[in-house]
Enzyme design. Structure first.
Site, PDB file in Angstrom:
ATOM      1  N   HIS A  31       0.814  -1.218   0.000  1.00 50.20           N
ATOM      2  CA  HIS A  31       0.000   0.000   0.000  1.00 50.20           C
ATOM      3  C   HIS A  31       0.842   1.261   0.000  1.00 50.20           C
ATOM      4  CE1 HIS A  31      -3.067  -2.967   0.979  1.00 50.20           C
ATOM      5  NE2 HIS A  31      -3.775  -2.188   0.186  1.00 50.20           N
ATOM      6  N   GLU A  67     -10.314 -11.852  -3.703  1.00 50.15           N
ATOM      7  CA  GLU A  67      -8.883 -11.711  -3.418  1.00 50.15           C
ATOM      8  C   GLU A  67      -8.366 -12.799  -2.488  1.00 50.15           C
ATOM      9  OE1 GLU A  67      -8.233  -7.827  -1.679  1.00 50.15           O
ATOM     10  OE2 GLU A  67     -10.040  -7.951  -0.481  1.00 50.15           O
ATOM     11  N   ASP A  94      -3.794  -9.067  -3.402  1.00 45.61           N
ATOM     12  CA  ASP A  94      -3.932 -10.062  -2.343  1.00 45.61           C
ATOM     13  C   ASP A  94      -4.094 -11.472  -2.902  1.00 45.61           C
ATOM     14  OD1 ASP A  94      -3.669  -8.820   0.203  1.00 45.61           O
ATOM     15  OD2 ASP A  94      -5.489  -7.689  -0.249  1.00 45.61           O
ATOM     16  N   CYS A 106      -9.186  -4.744  -9.948  1.00 47.57           N
ATOM     17  CA  CYS A 106      -8.647  -3.503  -9.408  1.00 47.57           C
ATOM     18  C   CYS A 106      -7.268  -3.730  -8.764  1.00 47.57           C
ATOM     19  CB  CYS A 106      -9.610  -2.858  -8.425  1.00 47.57           C
ATOM     20  SG  CYS A 106     -10.138  -3.969  -7.123  1.00 47.57           S
TER      21      CYS A 106
HETATM   22  C1  PEP Z   1      -6.009  -6.100  -4.106  1.00 45.63           C
HETATM   23  O1  PEP Z   1      -5.806  -6.841  -3.154  1.00 45.63           O
HETATM   24  O2  PEP Z   1      -5.656  -6.362  -5.287  1.00 45.63           O
HETATM   25  C2  PEP Z   1      -6.708  -4.815  -3.913  1.00 45.63           C
HETATM   26  C3  PEP Z   1      -7.059  -4.057  -4.930  1.00 45.63           C
HETATM   27  O3  PEP Z   1      -6.905  -4.408  -2.616  1.00 45.63           O
HETATM   28  P1  PEP Z   1      -5.721  -3.740  -1.740  1.00 45.63           P
HETATM   29  O4  PEP Z   1      -4.555  -3.505  -2.675  1.00 45.63           O
HETATM   30  O5  PEP Z   1      -6.259  -2.487  -1.181  1.00 45.63           O
HETATM   31  O6  PEP Z   1      -5.461  -4.783  -0.722  1.00 45.63           O
HETATM   32 MG    MG Z   2      -6.717  -6.423  -1.235  1.00 44.69          MG
END
Ligand code: PEP
Ligand code: MG
Length: 600
Positions: A206, A449, A473, A520
């Site tokens: 993140h 995920e 994830d 995403c």
């Molecule tokens: C993911 O896990 O791909 C996702 C979009 O969620 P985050 O990156 O916020 O965990």
């Molecule tokens: Mg995620």
């Protein structure tokens, strides 16, 4: 790691060194190194003026006095509750505190180097700890831990007394740290910080995602970075190439600046496709959506031509309000603003995905040995029901003002989805009683995920209104590699056959059930992977806004039919490497001039 000394090193005092890591947020930043120490809180080295030196010495004295008081109270409490023999531990601490050589050394540092008390204390503490650690005698070695404890307590008290902060630094700085959390990074969106580099971290962590959102050049994974570079050295962070250059000559700085201008010109050119559709050469129309973490990013989403928000990571509302918590009105305002600015497009609000490495400890007070497999995502939402209710009520109310959809993170079973939907029904009833408006048909989707969710995607598709695949994830969990750990980053393979099989099944399950499927995760923003995703039948791509033009160009260059055939053949391969080579070869054969988008 490359360590290249310039040939002139012997003759002039310029010692250019280059260290290699991974570029996770494009751009060039030039500034003075500022090492972030994070043992207790964020400790920065802040130079202070002559006139302020006595004030810093006084602050140190006050913090020591406060710590002495804390120790006395702690000692009394311990002797009341578990007995005098344990309370004597604190006598050792009190002795260190009272030892003038400890405080004298810190005062000397403040005076000699004209720096803030926090930094002086941290440095003295580190020096003493290192000295004690080298003693043969075990008893003496253990005293090093006492010094560390006492130092940390004083530091905590110092940080509680009005202190110097970064805004007082007048030159541009580059933060260097072992590691940074998303909550550290979110506060970096202002001068004097112009870039950062870390020793650890992963591309899909993140921290990297936020750096990109803040347009802050960043490099991660530079081993021993904070030992190799000193405070105040001039550095260039090259987020395109993933390098950190120390002590660059003025000519080198100039060269990097012009490199950045070339990149910016290229980006401007890419933006020419802003109003064009993301449509393949054989007429398959795909959707380009944006991932955002902050409401302030809406402008970028619109600038880069997003056709909606595919993922609003609402947990960042909690992170930016920390240590407080957002109330229903805070949520409501943020969601209304996003929905209104994105109209007529839709906005997917993901309920807070705290936990894992995202601030749960600060907000919720949990501490877990293995937080990525712990109380995070929807599990945490359901456990902290009050916070969840507040958020869901706000999303429902905001849905009366724009096209809003709800999405639950980290779903691993049908049961979890049913429980969350039951709570949503309850809250709709509450709003009905209060006479408050909301969209009665609000769509409720889930993130795919967790491998378990991907494997039962056909079942989940019967109970969810849409899917959003979170590859960040999904890859971490299915390949068993921490997405933020550079030691295993070489195993982070989006083209692993296991992952492609999962993706194929999820996309097909969505299609069969007639529900939209988006992606995403960061995989959707990579031009090479985009070709594969088109072939797998993915119709909705959600990504950091600045990646949209590149992916759109790729989509406008290819035929869906070709991509599909290519992916069918790729799925016969046995390893990620074989698949990648095959895709690169096929793309080169099919498009010998590269992926050239249509201009109309
Ligand atoms: C993911 O896990 O791909 C996702 C979009 O969620 P985050 O990156 O916020 O965990
Ligand atoms: Mg995620």
């Amino acid at each position: 790691m490359a360590n290249t000394k310039s040939p002139e090193t012997k003759h002039v005092r310029v010692d250019v060194r280059t260290y290699k890591g991974a570029g996770v947020s494009p751009g060039i930043a030039v500034g003075r190194a500022l090492i972030l120490e994070k043992d207790v809180g964020s400790v920065y080295r802040v130079p202070v003026g002559d006139a302020e030196v006595p004030k810093e010495v006084r602050r140190l004295g006050e913090a020591i006095e406060q710590t002495r008081k804390d120790l006395r109270e702690l000692k009394a409490k311990v002797s009341r509750t578990i007995g005098d023999e344990y309370a004597s531990i604190f006598d050792a601490h009190a002795m260190i505190l009272g030892d003038p050589t400890f405080s004298d050394q810190i005062v000397k540092k403040i005076e000699d180097e004209k720096i803030n008390a926090e930094w002086a204390l941290q440095t003295v503490k580190d020096e003493l700890e290192a000295r004690f650690a080298s003693f043969e005698d075990e008893y003496l070695r253990d005293r090093g831990a006492d010094i560390a404890d006492v130092g940390d307590s004083v530091l905590k008290n110092l940080l509680g007394i009005a202190h110097h902060d970064l805004s007082e630094i007048t030159h541009d700085v580059i933060i260097l740290a072992e590691d940074l959390t998303p909550s550290d990074t979110i506060h970096f969106n202002r001068r004097p910080i112009v870039g950062f580099a870390t020793a650890t971290g992963g591309r899909t962590s993140h921290t990297s995602i936020i750096a990109k959102s803040l347009f802050m050049p960043a490099v991660i994974g530079v081993p021993r970075l904070t030992e190799l570079i000193d405070n105040d050295e001039l550095i260039i962070v090259d987020g395109y190439e993933g390098t950190v250059v120390v002590n660059p000559t003025p000519a080198l700085v100039e060269e990097y600046r012009s490199r950045e201008t070339r990149h910016e010109e290229h980006e401007k050119k890419l933006l020419e496709n802003r109003d064009l559709e993301a449509i393949t050469r054989d007429g398959v129309k795909l959707a380009m959506l944006a991932n955002i973490e902050l409401v302030e990013e809406l402008g970028d989403a619109l600038k880069f031509g997003a056709e909606g928000i595919g993922l609003y990571r609402s947990e960042f509302l909690f992170i930016s309000k920390s240590p407080g918590l957002p109330n229903e009105e805070d949520h409501f305002e943020a969601y209304c603003r996003i929905a209104k600015e994105m109209a007529p497009h839709s906005t997917v609000i993901r309920t807070f995905d705290l936990g894992g490495k995202k601030l749960a400890r600060d907000v919720i007070g949990t501490k877990e040995d293995n937080p990525v497999l712990g109380l995070r995502g929807l599990r945490l939402c359901m456990k902290h029901r009050d916070l969840f209710r507040t958020q869901l009520r706000a999303i429902l109310r905001a849905s009366a003002f724009g096209d809003i959809k709800i999405m639950f993170p980290l779903v691993s079973s049908v049961q979890e989805l049913r429980q969350a939907k039951a709570l949503l029904r309850e809250l709709k009833g509450e709003l009905d009683l209060e006479g408050k408006a909301y969209d009665r048909d609000i769509e409720v989707g889930i993130m795919i995920e967790v491998p378990a969710a991907a494997i039962i995607a056909d079942i989940l598709a019967q109970e969810a209104d849409f899917f959003a695949i979170g590859t960040n994830d999904l890859i971490q969990y299915s390949l068993a590699i921490d997405r933020g750990n550079e030691n295993v980053s070489y195993l982070y393979e989006p083209l692993h056959p296991a992952l492609l099989r999962l993706l194929k099944f999820v996309i097909e399950s969505g299609r069969k059930a007639g529900i939209p499927v988006s992606m995403c995760g960061e995989m959707a923003s990579d031009p090479l992977y985009a070709v594969v995703l088109v072939g797998l039948g993915l119709e909705r791509f959600s990504m950091n806004p600045s990646n949209i033009p590149v992916v759109k160009n790729v989509i406008r260059s290819v035929r869906y039919k070709d991509c599909k055939k290519m992916v069918e053949a790729a799925l016969e391969k046995r390893t990620a490497q074989e698949i990648e080579e095959f895709i690169i070869e096929s793309v080169a054969l099919k498009f010998p001039e590269g992926l050239v988008p249509r201009t109309t």
